[in-house]
Design an enzyme around this catalytic site. Structure first.
Site, PDB file in Angstrom:
ATOM      1  N   LYS A  80       0.852  -1.191   0.000  1.00  0.00           N
ATOM      2  CA  LYS A  80       0.000   0.000   0.000  1.00  0.00           C
ATOM      3  C   LYS A  80       0.887   1.241   0.000  1.00  0.00           C
ATOM      4  O   LYS A  80       1.886   1.293   0.737  1.00  0.00           O
ATOM      5  CB  LYS A  80      -0.896  -0.036   1.244  1.00  0.00           C
ATOM      6  CG  LYS A  80      -1.952   1.058   1.306  1.00  0.00           C
ATOM      7  CD  LYS A  80      -2.826   0.875   2.552  1.00  0.00           C
ATOM      8  CE  LYS A  80      -3.943   1.889   2.642  1.00  0.00           C
ATOM      9  NZ  LYS A  80      -4.770   1.705   3.869  1.00  0.00           N
ATOM     10  N   SER A 155      -9.575   1.698   2.779  1.00  0.00           N
ATOM     11  CA  SER A 155      -8.712   2.465   1.900  1.00  0.00           C
ATOM     12  C   SER A 155      -7.680   1.619   1.165  1.00  0.00           C
ATOM     13  O   SER A 155      -7.114   2.082   0.179  1.00  0.00           O
ATOM     14  CB  SER A 155      -7.979   3.558   2.698  1.00  0.00           C
ATOM     15  OG  SER A 155      -7.176   2.967   3.703  1.00  0.00           O
ATOM     16  N   SER A 179      -9.773  -0.599   6.993  1.00  0.00           N
ATOM     17  CA  SER A 179      -9.196  -0.489   5.650  1.00  0.00           C
ATOM     18  C   SER A 179      -8.474  -1.713   5.119  1.00  0.00           C
ATOM     19  O   SER A 179      -8.117  -1.736   3.938  1.00  0.00           O
ATOM     20  CB  SER A 179      -8.246   0.701   5.581  1.00  0.00           C
ATOM     21  OG  SER A 179      -8.987   1.871   5.424  1.00  0.00           O
TER      22      SER A 179
HETATM   23  N1  GLN Z   1     -13.065   4.060   6.182  1.00  0.00           N
HETATM   24  C1  GLN Z   1     -12.426   4.505   7.377  1.00  0.00           C
HETATM   25  C2  GLN Z   1     -12.047   5.956   7.231  1.00  0.00           C
HETATM   26  O1  GLN Z   1     -12.316   6.499   6.232  1.00  0.00           O
HETATM   27  C3  GLN Z   1     -11.246   3.645   7.707  1.00  0.00           C
HETATM   28  C4  GLN Z   1     -10.018   3.977   6.976  1.00  0.00           C
HETATM   29  C5  GLN Z   1      -8.853   3.141   7.371  1.00  0.00           C
HETATM   30  O2  GLN Z   1      -8.978   2.108   8.054  1.00  0.00           O
HETATM   31  N2  GLN Z   1      -7.679   3.619   7.010  1.00  0.00           N
HETATM   32  O3  GLN Z   1     -11.507   6.550   8.092  1.00  0.00           O
END
Ligand code: GLN
Length: 489
Positions: A80, A155, A179
């Protein structure tokens, strides 16, 4: 041979170490696969073929000499793009870091290289890991390999889509509020968020430091066990990493689950769940019961506050963490004529950050500002404790908790991007785990009527990753969801 990309990470490792395939043959198969599908999927931000081939050649030479080979030898891995890779661009999906080349590796990257893993590509993500669909990337929108009109989740959507499409068998994601698990569930994969402190965060670009964890995404349970065994452990560069022995997590795959008690939280099975997800969970329960576990309903009464609590805590921490992107140390700096330093900061940040990141910085700064701190941030910390206590109480009666990973399957690209609240609400089933610091693994448990993958998460007590792997593996050997490949048109 030409279909090496279809092999699991374990099979690839076996082929390589036994001499049945060279590392160059392996990466060439994955590079070809990337050539076939990447233009449709858009999972990757950086892929340097020469660098991939050079790593493979070095590995082949190492094997030739009879030197000992690490646990990841012969396995191409997607990273990532919020995890620092020395000499390889690391953008966090943001214009502000568009040309940032880190001078050092994240701890997990050093560990992967020491275990002879191949850094194959940097994968797309929501900017600074803020999002649930990959649509917040400044560079491209990744598509779900199971349906190119749908999001891969976020994400870590690029990592998940790359694994689902066969570009890499393994990838790293980060999970601050879901994410890793949510994209794994949207793409029919295994994804694991380790216990807070299990894996060093050194070199992962910070979003919300009390929640962030790095973890694996893989096609099968064994892949995640293998990668976790390599990346876990104490790191002096991350004071929150915990000094606890790291087992070979693959051994957990051999353990018995007979006699374990599992809890299914009522609050996670609300009436609004689509019937395909509800039925998939019912099926898992039957399978797990047939394997000798007992499943009972439990209560996690503060679940309804999890999303609000998460977005106060995460955004507050983000507003502080992202203050470092000022155009002075690294990253984008405005080229506009400016009168003073303050103007340079504000123009740089206005140009460099996307809308969602700005929204988080503004709401987070507001929650921390004097006069509102008690009402928002301090209150959120108190509710966070309640959420953690809910789990502690539940674990007095059950060994692990099972629940759907997401209240929806992969949604359409564009469906939620203009409505941040509806996007945030899709995180309802994942964020509590991060607030409580617990380990959780999402695994594929079926498909909806539209052919979209459904994920189930198994949540454990701190440092009980092995139990989660045992349960996931026990389920996986009874089913074949993880063996299916999407038909990419
Ligand atoms: N969807 C969540 C957010 O937007 C989690 C994101 C993540 O785990 N990095 O914050």
């Amino acid at each position: 041979m030409s279909e090496l990309w279809k092999l699991t990470s374990g099979d690839l490792h076996e082929r390589f170490t036994s001499g049945a395939a060279s590392a160059v043959e392996i990466v060439e198969s994955h590079l070809d696969r990337a050539d076939q599908v990447e233009a449709k999927i858009d999972a990757i931000l950086t892929l340097d073929r020469d660098h991939v081939l050079a790593q493979a050649k070095a590995l082949d030479a190492k094997r030739e000499k009879g030197e000992p080979l690490g646990m990841l030898a012969g396995i191409p891995i997607g990273i990532k793009d919020n995890i620092c890779t020395e000499g390889i661009k690391t953008t966090a999906g943001s214009r502000i870091l568009e040309s940032f080349v880190p001078p050092y590796n994240a701890h997990v990257i050093d560990k992967i290289l020491a275990a002879d893993g191949i850094i194959f590509a940097k994968t797309n993500l929501d900017e600074f890991a803020m999002g649930s669909s990959c649509e917040n990337s400044a560079f491209k929108v990744t598509k779900n390999p199971w349906d190119l009109t749908r999001v891969p989740g976020g994400s870590s959507g690029g990592s998940a889509a790359a694994v689902a499409a066969g570009i890499v068998p393994l990838a790293l994601g980060t999970d601050t509020g879901g994410s890793i698990r949510q994209p794994a569930s949207f793409c029919g994969l295994v994804g694991m968020k380790p216990t807070y402190g299990r894996v060093s965060r050194y070199g992962a670009l910070a979003f919300a430091s009390s929640l962030d964890q790095i973890g694996p995404i893989s096609k099968d349970v064994a892949g995640s066990a293998r990668l976790l065994s390599v990346i876990a452990g104490k790191d002096p560069n991350d004071g929150t990493s915990i000094d606890q022995e790291v087992p070979d997590y693959r051994e957990a795959l051999e353990e018995e689950m007979f006699g374990l008690t599992l809890g299914l939280p009522k609050e996670y099975m609300s009436d609004s769940l689509p019937s395909s997800i509800r039925e998939a969970v019912d099926d898992v329960v039957l399978t797990l019961e047939a394997l000798g576990t007992s499943v009972r309903a439990i209560d996690l009464p503060h679940t309804e506050y999890a999303v609000a609590t998460y977005y106060v805590v995460a955004n507050s921490e983000a507003s502080s963490n992202l203050a470092r992107y000022d155009g002075m140390h690294y990253g984008h700096r405005t080229k506009a004529p400016i009168k003073n330093l303050a103007e340079s900061f504000s123009r740089t940040r206005s140009e460099g950050f996307g809308d969602e990141v700005k929204r988080r910085i503004m709401t987070g700064t507001h929650a921390l500002s004097s006069g509102y701190y008690d009402a928002y941030y301090l209150k959120a910390l108190k509710v966070r404790r309640k959420i953690r206590e809910d789990f502690e109480t539940a674990f007095e009666d059950v060994d692990a908790v099972i629940a759907p990973t997401s209240p929806v399957t992969a949604f359409k690209i564009g469906e939620k991007i203009d409505d941040p609240l509806s996007m945030y609400l899709t995180d309802i089933l994942t964020v509590a785990v991060n607030l409580a610091g617990l380990p959780a693994l999402s695994l594929p448990v079926g498909f909806s009527g539209e052919g979209l993958p459904i994920g189930l998460q198994i949540i454990g007590q701190p440092f009980e990753e092995e139990l989660l792997l045992t349960l996931a593996q026990g389920y996986q050997v009874e089913t074949d969801h993880h063996k299916k490949w999407p038909q990419i048109p």
